[in-house]
Design a protein around this motif. Structure first.
Motif, PDB file in Angstrom:
ATOM      1  N   GLU A 140       0.915  -1.114   0.122  1.00 28.28           N
ATOM      2  CA  GLU A 140      -0.052  -0.022  -0.150  1.00 28.28           C
ATOM      3  C   GLU A 140       0.908   1.235   0.132  1.00 28.28           C
ATOM      4  O   GLU A 140       1.987   1.124   0.543  1.00 28.28           O
ATOM      5  N   ASP A 172       0.997   5.891  -0.223  1.00 25.86           N
ATOM      6  CA  ASP A 172       0.129   7.041  -0.114  1.00 25.86           C
ATOM      7  C   ASP A 172       0.816   7.959  -0.846  1.00 25.86           C
ATOM      8  O   ASP A 172       1.737   7.626  -1.630  1.00 25.86           O
ATOM      9  N   GLU A 173       0.426   9.347  -1.027  1.00 23.92           N
ATOM     10  CA  GLU A 173       1.217  10.154  -1.761  1.00 23.92           C
ATOM     11  C   GLU A 173       2.777  10.457  -1.454  1.00 23.92           C
ATOM     12  O   GLU A 173       3.287  10.395  -2.313  1.00 23.92           O
ATOM     13  N   GLN A 218      -1.805   2.760   9.602  1.00 26.46           N
ATOM     14  CA  GLN A 218      -2.288   3.272   8.194  1.00 26.46           C
ATOM     15  C   GLN A 218      -1.356   4.275   7.793  1.00 26.46           C
ATOM     16  O   GLN A 218      -0.973   5.328   8.873  1.00 26.46           O
ATOM     17  N   GLY A 263      -0.632  10.013   4.594  1.00 24.15           N
ATOM     18  CA  GLY A 263      -0.486  10.853   3.275  1.00 24.15           C
ATOM     19  C   GLY A 263       0.744  11.038   2.843  1.00 24.15           C
ATOM     20  O   GLY A 263       1.235  11.660   1.907  1.00 24.15           O
TER      21      GLY A 263
END
Length: 462
Positions: free
Chosen positions: A232, A234-235, A296, A299
């Motif tokens: 996974e 993110d940005e 998690q 960003g």
């Protein structure tokens, strides 16, 4: 001794620590325009520091760095004085008597603390201690408890991968390396069938190198397993992949492993991401499990806890969350950073009233004791160049050593009855270790006991 006398002789430099950082500093000094005479002091009877006692035995390509370091120590301007413990056998005041300046390059050999409940349980170990054991360090126990069938390794750096790989391999796989007999016997009896490596962030934040990662999959006995749910980004993670070829290579390798079918190699090595260690679980004082909190991405490439916890059935936990340098006698020390406070290698004594740093005269640091235990072995070259440049800039203002002649320090050590080793002694020890390996078709068998090392390298001193 007068300033004029000092100018007519080579600059006498002591380097405390004969690992890569110290040897690179010696090399940088010799490549300068200055005329220098260098003594490398080493606590162990043998040189090379991290290369000999911190690199996994199945990494011969890294140990090949020794060939380059050999060339430096072969130079006539350099002497090795081994089996000498700074702070006990020789002090900073002693060094000031014999040398114009001192560079400390003592590295890092302790484990950084991890403040979670259960860390002190039987079966909870520091990676540095385990590495010292399998690398045949003379100052650690000769046996290691390897009776856990399921093991956790906390951390996603190269040391964590080394520990996981050694735990997952068989003793016979590692026998062709230089491991000593006691290590082979221990690994031969190792019961580990599952090794779980945990990182609290994602694949794009892993700290190992691509080559080190791929090597996990080369063993015929290790099945590397990655959960597809752990792939996974993110940005912030995507930006890291775009800006670093290394990060992208790591992510690609992990992605390939996540989508493939699980094979039938007997030992399973799981790489878990987004699992933050919360507690080591125990019963009757022994490790019986690990509790992690799922995290998690936020960003930015960092993570936050989700409040979702999971318990893992493991009987041993190894923390590989970073090394820590040891405090050095008579030098300031930053306990949090694990470094000697410095500016470009100049050791900072304190601060003047006007806020300007005040340095301890003619005293310098390089390598991990200078900047902390981060980066690869080759990165210490830049440290050495910076520190040596500062030393040479300051050299006109050094207070000359009172006894700079070459035999002054060796006479001092002999008067204290210290059986110090030499570079010529290393050649004798090297030949002895190679002779031990020859009957078995191995390059060498490492000698563990300090007395045996001394007997092989300096037989007339034992």
């Amino acid at each position: 001794m007068t300033e004029q006398n000092a100018a007519s002789r080579p600059l006498r430099i002591a380097i405390v620590g004969a690992g890569p950082a110290g040897i690179y500093a010696a090399d940088a000094l010799m490549k300068s325009d200055a005329e220098v005479s260098i003594d490398l002091f080493e606590r162990m009877p043998a040189p090379f520091g991290l290369i000999r006692y911190g690199v996994a035995p199945d990494h011969p390509r890294i140990k090949g760095i020794i060939t380059a370091l050999h060339k430096v120590l072969d130079k006539p301007q350099v002497r090795l004085l081994g089996n000498i413990d700074y702070g006990t056998d020789i002090t900073l005041d002693d060094l000031r008597t014999f040398y114009d300046a001192v560079i400390f390059s003592t590295g890092a050999n302790a484990d950084r603390a991890l403040g979670i409940p259960g860390i002190g349980l039987d079966g909870s170990y520091g990676a540095a201690d385990f590495v010292s054991w399998y690398d045949g360090h003379p100052d650690v126990p000769r046996t290691w408890p390897l009776d856990a069938e399921k093991v956790a390794v906390l951390g996603v750096g190269n040391v964590a991968l080394d520990v996981a790989r050694v735990l997952a391999k068989t003793g016979d796989e590692l026998l062709p390396t230089e491991i000593p007999p006691n290590v082979y016997a221990g690994l031969k009896a190792n019961k580990a069938l599952e090794v779980h490596v945990f990182g609290r962030r994602g694949p794009a934040q892993a700290k190992f190198t691509p080559l080190e990662l791929r090597e996990l999959d080369h063993s015929p006995t290790i099945e590397v397993i990655v959960d597809p749910e752990d792939i996974e980004y993110d940005e912030g993670s995507e930006a890291a992949r775009r800006h670093s070829k290394q990060v992208d290579m790591i992510a690609n390798t992990l992605e390939q492993w996540a989508i493939r079918d699980v094979g039938d190699r007997p030992h399973k090595l799981f790489l878990h991401f987004f699992e933050s260690p919360a507690e080591i679980l125990g019963e009757n004082g022994k490790v019986v499990g690990l509790r992690t909190e799922r995290t998690q991405l936020d960003g930015t490439g960092n993570v936050k806890g989700t409040g979702v916890f999971k318990e893992w059935d493991v009987q041993a936990v190894y923390r590989a969350v970073g090394y820590l340098s040891q405090n050095l006698t008579n030098l300031p020390f930053d306990d949090q950073a694990g470094t000697v406070p410095n500016e470009a290698g100049r050791v900072i004594a304190d601060e003047n009233a006007d806020g300007a740093d005040r340095y301890i005269p003619a005293t310098y640091v390089t390598g991990w004791i200078k900047r902390g235990p981060v980066g690869l072995i080759g990165h210490t070259k830049g440290d050495a160049n910076e520190t040596v440049a500062c030393l040479l800039d300051d050299s006109a203002n050094f207070t000359p050593a009172a006894r700079p002649e070459l035999d002054a320090v060796t006479e001092f050590l002999e008067s204290k009855g210290i059986p110090f080793t030499t570079w010529q002694g290393w050649y004798r020890l090297d030949a002895h270790e190679r002779s031990l390996g020859e009957p078995e078709g191995r390059e060498r068998v490492k000698v563990v006991e300090r007395e045996d090392m001394l007997r092989a390298s300096e037989p007339h001193k034992v």
